[in-house]
Design an enzyme around this catalytic site. Structure first.
Site, short mmCIF file in Angstrom:
data_model
loop_
_atom_site.label_atom_id
_atom_site.label_comp_id
_atom_site.label_asym_id
_atom_site.label_seq_id
_atom_site.Cartn_x
_atom_site.Cartn_y
_atom_site.Cartn_z
CD GLU A 121 6.32 -14.06 -6.77
OE1 GLU A 121 5.29 -13.39 -6.97
OE2 GLU A 121 6.30 -15.20 -6.27
CE LYS A 123 3.38 -5.03 -2.43
NZ LYS A 123 2.48 -3.97 -2.89
CG ASP A 125 1.96 0.55 -7.86
OD1 ASP A 125 1.05 0.15 -7.11
OD2 ASP A 125 2.39 1.71 -7.86
CE1 TYR A 232 -0.38 -11.92 -6.54
CE2 TYR A 232 0.35 -10.47 -8.30
CZ TYR A 232 -0.43 -10.70 -7.20
OH TYR A 232 -1.26 -9.72 -6.76
CE LYS A 320 5.27 -0.61 -0.90
NZ LYS A 320 4.15 -0.27 -0.04
CB CYS A 414 -8.03 35.28 -3.10
SG CYS A 414 -8.16 34.29 -4.60
CB CYS A 417 -11.08 37.01 -6.61
SG CYS A 417 -11.22 36.47 -4.89
CB CYS A 432 -10.16 32.58 -1.72
SG CYS A 432 -11.22 33.71 -2.61
CB CYS A 438 -12.98 33.67 -6.12
SG CYS A 438 -11.32 33.10 -6.53
S1 IVH Z 1 1.32 -12.23 -3.27
C1 IVH Z 1 -0.67 -13.75 0.49
N1 IVH Z 1 2.87 -11.43 -5.21
O1 IVH Z 1 0.73 -6.68 -3.36
C2 IVH Z 1 0.11 -13.07 -0.56
N2 IVH Z 1 1.31 -9.89 -4.31
O2 IVH Z 1 0.60 -6.11 -0.42
C3 IVH Z 1 -0.74 -12.42 -1.58
N3 IVH Z 1 1.30 -7.70 -5.41
O3 IVH Z 1 -2.62 -7.54 -2.78
C4 IVH Z 1 -0.05 -11.53 -2.49
N4 IVH Z 1 2.87 -8.15 -6.89
O4 IVH Z 1 -2.00 -6.72 -5.12
C5 IVH Z 1 1.89 -11.09 -4.35
N5 IVH Z 1 4.24 -10.85 -6.97
C6 IVH Z 1 3.29 -10.52 -6.12
C7 IVH Z 1 2.69 -9.25 -6.13
C8 IVH Z 1 1.70 -8.96 -5.19
C9 IVH Z 1 2.02 -7.24 -6.46
C10 IVH Z 1 0.30 -6.91 -4.68
C11 IVH Z 1 -1.03 -7.60 -4.57
C12 IVH Z 1 -1.28 -7.75 -3.10
C13 IVH Z 1 -0.39 -6.71 -2.51
C14 IVH Z 1 0.02 -7.13 -1.12
#
Ligand code: IVH
Length: 690
Positions: A121, A123, A125, A232, A320, A414, A417, A432, A438
């Site tokens: 999935e 991730k 942000d 999710y 990541k 600086c 100033c 500074c 300043c």
């Molecule tokens: S599952 C026990 N699925 O990532 C598992 N988390 O580092 C719980 N996040 O706090 C999280 N996309 O805010 C899960 N598809 C996804 C996600 C996801 C983003 C974030 C979430 C979580 C953090 C964990």
């Protein structure tokens, strides 16, 4: 930085302490102020180094170590929501090799050589939410908070268009759905554009905009911002009728939740790798930020067998993305002067596209960083943007360096100033010494004063402040509150020349001036933490301002003590160390600061601070002692939770102890508590109080 294998135990301990402090500061900036200063990759790097040092020196693991924490501490103004099932975080990995290790560890744990299918999935942000439904009706919404206790955002979630308040189809009686709240990039750009037009400070990135919009005590503000969600996972359910993550997604859609269309089942490591590559290449074109890929064992029966480590599931991991990089040239190095006089070098870059964003500046942090990386004007450099925050220079491509390039000499005056810029022995920054004489510092002080966490005055943006300062209309924060009378000719009939007539300025009119005065007058009563924060005392952010307000109750009391030059009482406040205490006391020794405060106090009323966060807790004002091993909390989490409930935490049991909270294998302290007839609480009792 020293190789971890060469560290002595003492060096390791010192470094673990430094990292814990640094990351805790970064957490506060990220979670509480929505204003991060470390890039994601700098943060990850610290976390990783911490982990590696801890691996070599397990005895040195600190209770406040980042490895022992889940996430953000809870903001106190929201109602608290204990999570029946903790909202956990995920372990991070950074390469396909590490993903393979993870897959192997899953197989090893299950003692199987059979193939395991993973749901991959994106991730998202954003920030996670929990939504509880009873008989299909939405009843309670919460943020993750520290994973154990979140903040009540029921009303805020209701304002999100995509968020279902009533479930469709067939659903369990009790169902807690979890997912991510985020802001689309397009909505983020539109919001910032609107803010710019209104003279307000921009959000740094969509994640901060989402966090700042969701965690609003006034849900009307949340409603004005466009937020989106992806669901999710789940928390509490009365009956689980799905057997796989893929099946769960089908149910989520049936119930009416948006799920990410890019969630993808992967049969083996090759598919996992292809999926990752594909998402990395296409992420810039998505209308939302993702910072990696989450892999979850698809089969729930296997997930249940795998279970959890202390803070992360064994059945899932986050892969990541590496920071996005590009090569460009440094056209110039400039020095910016901040509110506290810090001289920060900034590189003007040949504009370059980094992962879909045009980057034209990078921070160079401080003079040591320039020396260490040997960065010169004209150099070709690799720069990196890690999802958010300010881009940075990774390294110089020295083979492309022009023959006549010269080292950058960091100024000792600086640039704004001309005052001496000096560097204290133990500091990385040069500052500074001009103080408020300043112009750069004076302007930044005003900008900080009206900023969102301070007086939050809409309509006074940084460019207006810059103009007003340059034209002599505003010299300091107190001048803001005399703008209206200075604008009104009738008050100065004898002094026509000094009347401001702001409505005659280009682009302004009667209405906008009225609105500005309205916004200013609305802030003539201000909470004590905001007032302290707005003063711009070095090192004093929102969290410290709150601690001070809580400790002193009234601003006048705080100021009187500070004028007496005593740092002693300050360091007794949990969370304030000697260096911060010195900065606070020094601030109140400066005549011009006292003058400004005196003028401000004639114009605004600072409210007395009443801490209602712990008033109705059974532990309020009580002395508690923890003993034994707690199953669900680390000792420092438990301590923080007890403090939040208004308790004092002591190390040993005495007649003064009110409660002893007992974990597994509690020894002599528990015996002594029984002997003295002190109330004994189990971990469960304590959790339910939380
Ligand atoms: S599952 C026990 N699925 O990532 C598992 N988390 O580092 C719980 N996040 O706090 C999280 N996309 O805010 C899960 N598809 C996804 C996600 C996801 C983003 C974030 C979430 C979580 C953090 C964990």
């Amino acid at each position: 930085m020293k190789d971890i294998k060469d560290l002595s135990a003492a060096e390791a301990a010192a470094e673990l302490e430094r990292i814990a402090a640094e990351m805790s500061k970064a957490d506060i900036a990220y979670y509480q102020k929505d204003n991060p200063y470390l890039t994601d990759s700098q943060y990850d790097e610290l976390k990783r180094r911490n982990e590696e040092i801890e691996k070599r020196f397990p005895r040195l693991i600190r209770s406040d170590s980042p490895s022992q924490k889940i996430g953000a501490p809870v903001l106190s103004a929201f109602k608290k929501v204990p999570h029946r099932f903790p909202m956990l975080s995920l372990g991070d990995v950074f390469s396909i090799d590490e993903v393979e290790d993870f897959v192997m560890s899953v197989k090893r744990f299950l003692n199987t050589s059979e193939n395991i299918v993973f749901m991959a999935e994106p991730k998202i942000d954003g920030l996670s939410f929990s939504a509880r439904y009873e008989n299909g009706i939405f009843v309670l919404g919460a943020t993750r908070g520290d994973g154990i206790t979140g903040e009540d955002i029921t009303e805020n979630l209701k304002t999100i268009k995509e968020f279902p308040q009533r479930l469709n189809g067939i659903f369990p009686d009790v169902l807690e759905v979890r997912g991510e709240v985020y802001m689309k990039k397009s909505d983020f750009f539109a919001l910032n554009k609107k803010y710019e037009a209104e003279g307000k400070k921009n959000f740094a990135n969509p994640r901060n905009a989402a966090a700042g919009s969701l965690r609003q005590l006034d849900p009307k503000i949340t409603a004005e911002r466009n937020l989106s969600i992806f669901a999710y996972t789940w928390g509490e359910v009365s009956e689980r009728v799905w057997n796989s993550q893929a099946d769960f997604f089908n149910h989520l859609r049936e119930w009416g939740f948006p799920t990410n269309p890019l969630n993808n089942l992967c049969a083996d490591i090759r598919e996992i790798e292809n999926n990752f590559q594909h998402l990395m290449e296409t992420r810039a074109a998505l209308d939302y930020d993702i910072d990696g890929v989450v892999y979850k064992v698809n089969d729930i029966a296997l997930q249940e067998r795998l279970g959890f480590l202390t803070r992360t599931p064994r059945w899932a991991v986050a892969h990541k993305f590496p920071a996005e990089q590009a090569v460009t040239a440094i056209n110039n190095i400039r020095i910016q002067v901040g509110r506290t006089g810090a001289l920060t070098p900034v590189a003007d870059l040949e504009p370059v596209n980094v992962g879909g964003v045009i980057v034209s500046h990078a921070t160079l942090h401080n003079e040591d960083e320039i020396k260490r990386k040997d960065i010169r004007i004209g150099d070709s450099v690799i720069i990196q943007r890690a999802g958010d925050v300010i881009p940075q220079v990774v390294r110089v491509l020295t083979d492309k360096r022009p023959a006549d390039s010269k080292e950058f000499i960091f100024p000792d005056k600086c640039p704004v100033c001309g005052a001496h810029a000096i560097r204290e022995e133990d500091e990385a920054v040069r500052r500074c010494t001009g103080g408020l004489s300043c112009p750069a510092q004076a302007k930044e002080r005003i900008i900080h004063f009206v900023s969102r966490e301070g007086f939050d005055i809409a309509g006074l943006g940084s460019s207006i402040i810059e103009d007003f300062y340059n034209e002599g209309i505003l010299h300091n924060p107190a001048d803001i509150f005399t703008l209206e009378e200075r604008n009104d000719g009738s008050l100065f009939a004898h002094q026509k020349s000094s009347v401001l007539h702001l409505e005659q300025r280009e682009g302004w009119g009667k209405k906008s001036v009225e609105n500005l005065f309205k916004a200013i007058n609305a802030k003539r009563t201000i909470s004590m933490p905001r007032f302290i924060y707005a003063l711009g005392i070095r090192q004093v952010g929102t969290a410290t301002a709150r601690l001070l307000a809580k400790h002193y109750g009234r601003f006048e009391k705080f100021m009187t003590e500070m004028k007496n030059k005593e740092t002693g009482p300050l360091v007794t406040i949990d969370g304030i160390g000697p260096s911060m205490a010195t900065d606070i006391v020094e601030f109140f020794q400066e005549e011009h600061n006292l003058n400004i405060i005196e003028r401000l106090l004639k114009e605004v009323r600072v409210e007395e601070f009443i801490d209602d966060s712990a008033a109705d807790s059974p532990l309020s004002g009580k002395t508690v002692v923890f003993t034994g091993t707690l199953q669900n909390l680390t000792r420092s989490e438990a301590k923080a939770a007890a403090l939040k409930l208004g308790a004092k935490v002591a190390g040993s049991v005495s007649a003064k102890t009110d409660f002893v909270i007992i974990g597994a294998d509690a020894g002599s302290k528990a015996a002594k508590a029984r002997e003295l007839g002190i109330n004994i609480l189990s971990e469960e009792d304590f959790l339910s109080m939380m």
